[in-house]
Design a protein around this motif. Structure first.
Motif, PDB file in Angstrom:
ATOM      1  N   ARG A 177     -32.577 -51.554  -3.600  1.00 48.33           N
ATOM      2  CA  ARG A 177     -33.021 -52.628  -2.572  1.00 48.33           C
ATOM      3  C   ARG A 177     -33.832 -52.059  -1.326  1.00 48.33           C
ATOM      4  NH1 ARG A 177     -28.513 -55.225  -4.427  1.00 48.33           N
ATOM      5  NH2 ARG A 177     -28.845 -57.316  -5.052  1.00 48.33           N
ATOM      6  N   GLY A 178     -34.913 -52.782  -1.048  1.00 46.35           N
ATOM      7  CA  GLY A 178     -35.893 -52.160  -0.088  1.00 46.35           C
ATOM      8  C   GLY A 178     -37.093 -51.778  -0.616  1.00 46.35           C
TER       9      GLY A 178
ATOM     10  N   ASN B  62     -40.126 -49.668   1.107  1.00 42.08           N
ATOM     11  CA  ASN B  62     -40.943 -50.398   1.714  1.00 42.08           C
ATOM     12  C   ASN B  62     -40.406 -51.044   3.237  1.00 42.08           C
ATOM     13  OD1 ASN B  62     -43.425 -52.075   0.906  1.00 42.08           O
ATOM     14  ND2 ASN B  62     -42.247 -53.787   2.025  1.00 42.08           N
ATOM     15  N   ASP B  63     -39.467 -51.253   3.174  1.00 42.13           N
ATOM     16  CA  ASP B  63     -38.467 -51.567   4.420  1.00 42.13           C
ATOM     17  C   ASP B  63     -38.649 -50.817   5.317  1.00 42.13           C
ATOM     18  OD1 ASP B  63     -38.228 -54.247   2.924  1.00 42.13           O
ATOM     19  OD2 ASP B  63     -36.183 -54.011   2.924  1.00 42.13           O
ATOM     20  N   SER B  64     -37.920 -49.501   5.131  1.00 41.84           N
ATOM     21  CA  SER B  64     -38.325 -48.296   5.928  1.00 41.84           C
ATOM     22  C   SER B  64     -39.585 -48.052   6.466  1.00 41.84           C
ATOM     23  CB  SER B  64     -37.482 -47.233   5.147  1.00 41.84           C
ATOM     24  OG  SER B  64     -36.394 -47.303   4.600  1.00 41.84           O
TER      25      SER B  64
ATOM     26  N   GLN C  29     -37.652 -55.919  -4.868  1.00 42.34           N
ATOM     27  CA  GLN C  29     -37.754 -57.357  -4.363  1.00 42.34           C
ATOM     28  C   GLN C  29     -38.391 -58.352  -5.300  1.00 42.34           C
ATOM     29  OE1 GLN C  29     -40.278 -57.380  -0.764  1.00 42.34           O
ATOM     30  NE2 GLN C  29     -40.058 -59.659  -0.518  1.00 42.34           N
TER      31      GLN C  29
ATOM     32  N   GLU D 265     -40.610 -50.429   9.148  1.00 42.17           N
ATOM     33  CA  GLU D 265     -39.949 -49.852  10.472  1.00 42.17           C
ATOM     34  C   GLU D 265     -40.637 -48.819  10.955  1.00 42.17           C
ATOM     35  OE1 GLU D 265     -37.010 -50.625  13.239  1.00 42.17           O
ATOM     36  OE2 GLU D 265     -37.578 -51.833  11.671  1.00 42.17           O
TER      37      GLU D 265
ATOM     38  N   PHE E 121     -46.332 -56.200   3.287  1.00 44.57           N
ATOM     39  CA  PHE E 121     -45.883 -56.668   4.381  1.00 44.57           C
ATOM     40  C   PHE E 121     -46.453 -57.953   4.744  1.00 44.57           C
ATOM     41  CE2 PHE E 121     -50.250 -56.341   5.620  1.00 44.57           C
ATOM     42  CZ  PHE E 121     -50.584 -56.830   6.654  1.00 44.57           C
TER      43      PHE E 121
END
Length: 303
Positions: A196-197, A130-132, A202, A135, A149
């Motif tokens: 994580r990510g 998700n974090d990537s 999360q 980005e 998001f």
């Protein structure tokens, strides 16, 4: 640099070998077109036309350049035609990001639906947590991603579905057959988690923190399928979500609740608000939304 209009006029004269008729086609006077052809010859340092009696003929150099000039005009027209198709969204390139399980469960069938209307749009997929993915959207690597998001970074999105946490317990486990479990029920268990990510991780970490639980982690992985297989083989409990294809044994898939409510998060089609986007993007997002409704069956996901 040659003027493109001058090249078009050269082709008009070369194809007709008559200055007067060519001048009518290009909307110039005959003297003005003659001067333009003379200027072109001087610029190139070549003789393109010769007079043989009353006839205008192409030189060998002129014939050679005519082929290149015609090809150049055809390419320019192709660019004009393609720009119109790009504007309409019927052709082009669309870059899409998602987790591996979301690609399998949602994006892949969406692409099948989308290509029925947009067969000439090329779709390139990027995979990440998700974090990537956020980005990638922020930096322009993808035009749209399926992710959770906030509206920080100038991102915008359309909600697609809710991802709710699920446990996959081993065969014969004491929780097998239960419909709901809590964090307290798995406090002493070996757990397999997404790293994580991911949204799933999360949500799980936030619940553990609020419950004061320090999880006993056997494995952190990028793949919910890997976690499900380990649970099926009896190695521990997999913590997954409802965003992917069904697991092999739904009877061992249990909803994870906290304070009597499902643990879940919203998943969106996400794009960058202030960046140019392909014209077909809105229709692709609509296809995603249609494919995501109704909600998918209980299954693991690595979002």
């Amino acid at each position: 640099m040659l003027d493109f209009r001058q090249i078009q006029n050269f082709v008009a004269v070369a194809e007709r070998l008559n200055i007067t008729r060519a001048a009518e086609v290009v909307h110039l006077s005959q003297p003005a077109l003659s001067r333009q052809m003379q200027a072109l010859e001087k610029r190139l340092g070549l003789t393109l036309f010769e007079r043989v009696g009353n006839r205008l003929v192409l030189t060998a150099d002129g014939e050679d350049l005519l082929r290149g000039a015609v090809a150049l005009i055809d390419q320019a027209q192709h660019l004009v035609d393609r720009s119109q198709k790009l504007k309409s969204g019927s052709v082009g390139l669309l870059r899409v990001g998602a987790t591996s399980q979301t690609i399998a469960r949602l994006v892949s069938p969406t692409m099948v639906r989308f290509r029925k209307s947009y067969p000439l749009v090329d779709i390139i997929l990027s995979e990440g947590d998700n974090d990537s993915l956020l980005e990638m959207v922020d930096t322009g690597v993808v035009h749209v991603a399926v992710a959770a998001f906030s509206n920080a970074r100038g991102l915008a999105g359309t909600k697609l579905f809710e991802a709710a946490l699920r446990l996959i317990v081993p065969p014969g486990h004491r929780l097998e057959g239960a419909s709901v479990a809590t964090i307290a029920d798995i406090a002493d268990e070996h757990l397999m988690l997404l790293r994580r990510g991911f949204l799933t991780r999360q949500l799980f970490d936030l619940t553990c923190a609020s419950s004061g639980l320090r999880p006993n982690i056997l494995l952190e992985s990028d793949s919910a399928d890997t976690l499900a297989c380990l649970a099926d083989d009896g190695h521990g409990i997999a913590v997954v979500s409802t965003s992917a294809r069904p697991v092999r044994n739904a009877a061992r898939t249990i909803a994870l609740h906290d304070d009597g409510a499902p643990i879940k998060g919203d998943v969106y089609a996400v794009w960058k608000n202030n960046r140019s986007r392909p014209a077909c993007l809105a229709d692709f997002v609509s296809c995603l939304a249609r494919e995501a409704t109704p909600a998918p069956p209980l299954a693991p996901a690595d979002i």
